[in-house]
Design an enzyme around this catalytic site. Sequence first.
Site, PDB file in Angstrom:
ATOM      1  N   TYR A   1       0.851  -1.200   0.000  1.00 43.71           N
ATOM      2  CA  TYR A   1       0.000   0.000   0.000  1.00 43.71           C
ATOM      3  C   TYR A   1       0.888   1.253   0.000  1.00 43.71           C
ATOM      4  O   TYR A   1       0.658   2.205  -0.743  1.00 43.71           O
ATOM      5  CB  TYR A   1      -0.896  -0.051   1.233  1.00 43.71           C
ATOM      6  CG  TYR A   1      -1.705   1.185   1.526  1.00 43.71           C
ATOM      7  CD1 TYR A   1      -2.834   1.498   0.759  1.00 43.71           C
ATOM      8  CD2 TYR A   1      -1.382   2.034   2.582  1.00 43.71           C
ATOM      9  CE1 TYR A   1      -3.604   2.623   1.045  1.00 43.71           C
ATOM     10  CE2 TYR A   1      -2.142   3.161   2.879  1.00 43.71           C
ATOM     11  CZ  TYR A   1      -3.250   3.449   2.106  1.00 43.71           C
ATOM     12  OH  TYR A   1      -4.003   4.573   2.404  1.00 43.71           O
TER      13      TYR A   1
ATOM     14  N   LYS B   1     -15.947  -2.290  19.240  1.00 42.59           N
ATOM     15  CA  LYS B   1     -15.660  -3.224  20.351  1.00 42.59           C
ATOM     16  C   LYS B   1     -16.221  -2.686  21.671  1.00 42.59           C
ATOM     17  O   LYS B   1     -16.772  -3.444  22.468  1.00 42.59           O
ATOM     18  CB  LYS B   1     -14.155  -3.459  20.481  1.00 42.59           C
ATOM     19  CG  LYS B   1     -13.633  -4.382  19.394  1.00 42.59           C
ATOM     20  CD  LYS B   1     -12.150  -4.621  19.536  1.00 42.59           C
ATOM     21  CE  LYS B   1     -11.664  -5.567  18.446  1.00 42.59           C
ATOM     22  NZ  LYS B   1     -10.296  -5.973  18.598  1.00 42.59           N
TER      23      LYS B   1
ATOM     24  N   LYS C   1       1.258   4.396  -2.809  1.00 44.46           N
ATOM     25  CA  LYS C   1       1.128   5.824  -2.482  1.00 44.46           C
ATOM     26  C   LYS C   1       2.388   6.592  -2.893  1.00 44.46           C
ATOM     27  O   LYS C   1       2.318   7.709  -3.383  1.00 44.46           O
ATOM     28  CB  LYS C   1       0.863   6.004  -0.988  1.00 44.46           C
ATOM     29  CG  LYS C   1      -0.521   5.511  -0.557  1.00 44.46           C
ATOM     30  CD  LYS C   1      -1.618   6.344  -1.205  1.00 44.46           C
ATOM     31  CE  LYS C   1      -3.002   6.007  -0.705  1.00 44.46           C
ATOM     32  NZ  LYS C   1      -4.067   6.768  -1.373  1.00 44.46           N
TER      33      LYS C   1
HETATM   34  P1  NDP Z   1     -12.465   4.635   2.087  1.00 46.25           P
HETATM   35  O1  NDP Z   1     -11.938   3.241   2.132  1.00 46.25           O
HETATM   36  O2  NDP Z   1     -13.437   5.059   3.121  1.00 46.25           O
HETATM   37  O3  NDP Z   1     -13.132   4.883   0.682  1.00 46.25           O
HETATM   38  C1  NDP Z   1     -12.483   4.474  -0.492  1.00 46.25           C
HETATM   39  C2  NDP Z   1     -13.186   5.121  -1.667  1.00 46.25           C
HETATM   40  O4  NDP Z   1     -12.529   4.696  -2.857  1.00 46.25           O
HETATM   41  C3  NDP Z   1     -14.657   4.697  -1.786  1.00 46.25           C
HETATM   42  O5  NDP Z   1     -15.416   5.800  -2.248  1.00 46.25           O
HETATM   43  C4  NDP Z   1     -14.602   3.616  -2.850  1.00 46.25           C
HETATM   44  O6  NDP Z   1     -15.801   3.475  -3.609  1.00 46.25           O
HETATM   45  C5  NDP Z   1     -13.499   4.176  -3.758  1.00 46.25           C
HETATM   46  N1  NDP Z   1     -12.939   3.111  -4.578  1.00 46.25           N
HETATM   47  C6  NDP Z   1     -12.288   1.992  -4.163  1.00 46.25           C
HETATM   48  N2  NDP Z   1     -11.989   1.210  -5.224  1.00 46.25           N
HETATM   49  C7  NDP Z   1     -12.472   1.863  -6.315  1.00 46.25           C
HETATM   50  C8  NDP Z   1     -12.500   1.570  -7.713  1.00 46.25           C
HETATM   51  N3  NDP Z   1     -11.953   0.432  -8.215  1.00 46.25           N
HETATM   52  N4  NDP Z   1     -13.083   2.454  -8.548  1.00 46.25           N
HETATM   53  C9  NDP Z   1     -13.640   3.602  -8.068  1.00 46.25           C
HETATM   54  N5  NDP Z   1     -13.642   3.943  -6.765  1.00 46.25           N
HETATM   55  C10 NDP Z   1     -13.067   3.076  -5.903  1.00 46.25           C
HETATM   56  O7  NDP Z   1     -11.206   5.623   2.048  1.00 46.25           O
HETATM   57  P2  NDP Z   1     -10.941   6.901   2.946  1.00 46.25           P
HETATM   58  O8  NDP Z   1     -12.010   7.893   2.707  1.00 46.25           O
HETATM   59  O9  NDP Z   1     -10.622   6.414   4.296  1.00 46.25           O
HETATM   60  O10 NDP Z   1      -9.576   7.438   2.333  1.00 46.25           O
HETATM   61  C11 NDP Z   1      -9.541   8.494   1.361  1.00 46.25           C
HETATM   62  C12 NDP Z   1      -8.115   8.646   0.884  1.00 46.25           C
HETATM   63  O11 NDP Z   1      -7.277   8.993   1.994  1.00 46.25           O
HETATM   64  C13 NDP Z   1      -7.501   7.371   0.299  1.00 46.25           C
HETATM   65  O12 NDP Z   1      -6.702   7.718  -0.796  1.00 46.25           O
HETATM   66  C14 NDP Z   1      -6.665   6.816   1.424  1.00 46.25           C
HETATM   67  O13 NDP Z   1      -5.587   6.043   0.930  1.00 46.25           O
HETATM   68  C15 NDP Z   1      -6.186   8.078   2.106  1.00 46.25           C
HETATM   69  N6  NDP Z   1      -5.877   7.920   3.519  1.00 46.25           N
HETATM   70  C16 NDP Z   1      -6.805   7.383   4.385  1.00 46.25           C
HETATM   71  C17 NDP Z   1      -6.511   7.253   5.721  1.00 46.25           C
HETATM   72  C18 NDP Z   1      -7.479   6.664   6.699  1.00 46.25           C
HETATM   73  O14 NDP Z   1      -7.113   6.497   7.877  1.00 46.25           O
HETATM   74  N7  NDP Z   1      -8.698   6.346   6.311  1.00 46.25           N
HETATM   75  C19 NDP Z   1      -5.202   7.699   6.258  1.00 46.25           C
HETATM   76  C20 NDP Z   1      -4.322   8.269   5.272  1.00 46.25           C
HETATM   77  C21 NDP Z   1      -4.657   8.352   3.963  1.00 46.25           C
HETATM   78  P3  NDP Z   1     -16.958   2.406  -3.126  1.00 46.25           P
HETATM   79  O15 NDP Z   1     -17.549   2.998  -1.889  1.00 46.25           O
HETATM   80  O16 NDP Z   1     -17.899   2.376  -4.240  1.00 46.25           O
HETATM   81  O17 NDP Z   1     -16.224   1.132  -2.889  1.00 46.25           O
END
Ligand code: NDP
Length: 313
Positions: free
Chosen positions: A132, A183, A136
């Site tokens: 992962y 939890k 990034k």
């Molecule tokens: P989520 O896991 O909550 O959401 C992921 C999103 O990506 C969803 O909207 C999902 O759509 C979409 N997605 C996944 N696969 C696909 C695909 N093949 N095609 C189109 N859309 C896709 O992520 P977060 O909101 O938590 O994270 C947002 C960003 O921030 C990400 O880039 C993450 O790496 C980064 N980040 C997150 C952290 C965290 O703690 N959460 C920490 C640091 C960085 P669907 O709902 O339809 O599956």
Amino acid sequence: MSCIGLIITGGSGLAGQALQKIHTNAIYISSKDFDLTKEKEVKAMFEEYKPDEVIHLAAKVGGIIKNMKYPADMLYENTLMNSFVIHYACKYNVKKLIGVLSNCAYPDIAENYPLREEYLYSGPPQKTNFAYAYSKRTLGVQIDSYRKQFNCNFFSVIPCNMYGPNDCFGKGNSHFVAALIRKIHEAKVNNKKTINLMGTGKPLRQYLYSEDFAKILLLLLDKYEGEKSINVAPAKQNPSIAKIAEIALEATDSQDIKIIFDESSPDGQYRKDLDTNRLIDIIGNFKFTSLSGGIKKTYEWYLNNIANMQKKE
Ligand code: NDP
């Protein structure tokens, strides 16, 4: 369709839904609209909306278990999504794009803390989320390369761990704070006096409330014209996992529950706190939600939505 202002990929996720709450004037994309791992669909998305601006949140994301179990999926799907989105944003003359990296992409061990943006590529990432992290890092390199070769006005942000309403609370695929809230709630409902958490409780973690992240993304979209990556985190907070658990017990009024740490399971990275001087220089002093306040709001959301979530599980 003619040109619309802003599209937000990952619009149905944790950060995406926080943005939806405060910014209605954008197109929010989920995987149901376009599968961004497929080049044809990414092209179709840009062809349909011809956006001026893009916030690229979409990613395959997960906690330590998902990262250790599915490293190939994490690398493959994230690399495809990022490559296609950045490439077509350039081809379709997007005027400004923010790509979202993660503090997991930083080296496992650095010479100095808090981590400054220029340390990003200075050592190998933690082994539990190596794939992962590399997806990034590659996104960061891709954004810089498109800026250099094609003069694209693209930059990246590097947020710390996040939590908030609409997080993924399911067993086995959730992040730490969401899992902790679930939890605690299950122990309360079942009248249990202990909960088990992975690891020693010693690692240090910065946590960002998703709605703060959403506000900061919009501020950066508006104010930042530079090319550098920007760390996003609440400055000078870096509590241990054990301390966060204690804060969560208090915030959910569950002080009678005791935490048991399973020291045989992995801890992940010891620390990855971010230096936020660059962020503060750009957006000024931002009032971050306290961890206790954010957990209270998240728990309230969880209680109001638990029935719906259970139906989907
Ligand atoms: P989520 O896991 O909550 O959401 C992921 C999103 O990506 C969803 O909207 C999902 O759509 C979409 N997605 C996944 N696969 C696909 C695909 N093949 N095609 C189109 N859309 C896709 O992520 P977060 O909101 O938590 O994270 C947002 C960003 O921030 C990400 O880039 C993450 O790496 C980064 N980040 C997150 C952290 C965290 O703690 N959460 C920490 C640091 C960085 P669907 O709902 O339809 O599956």
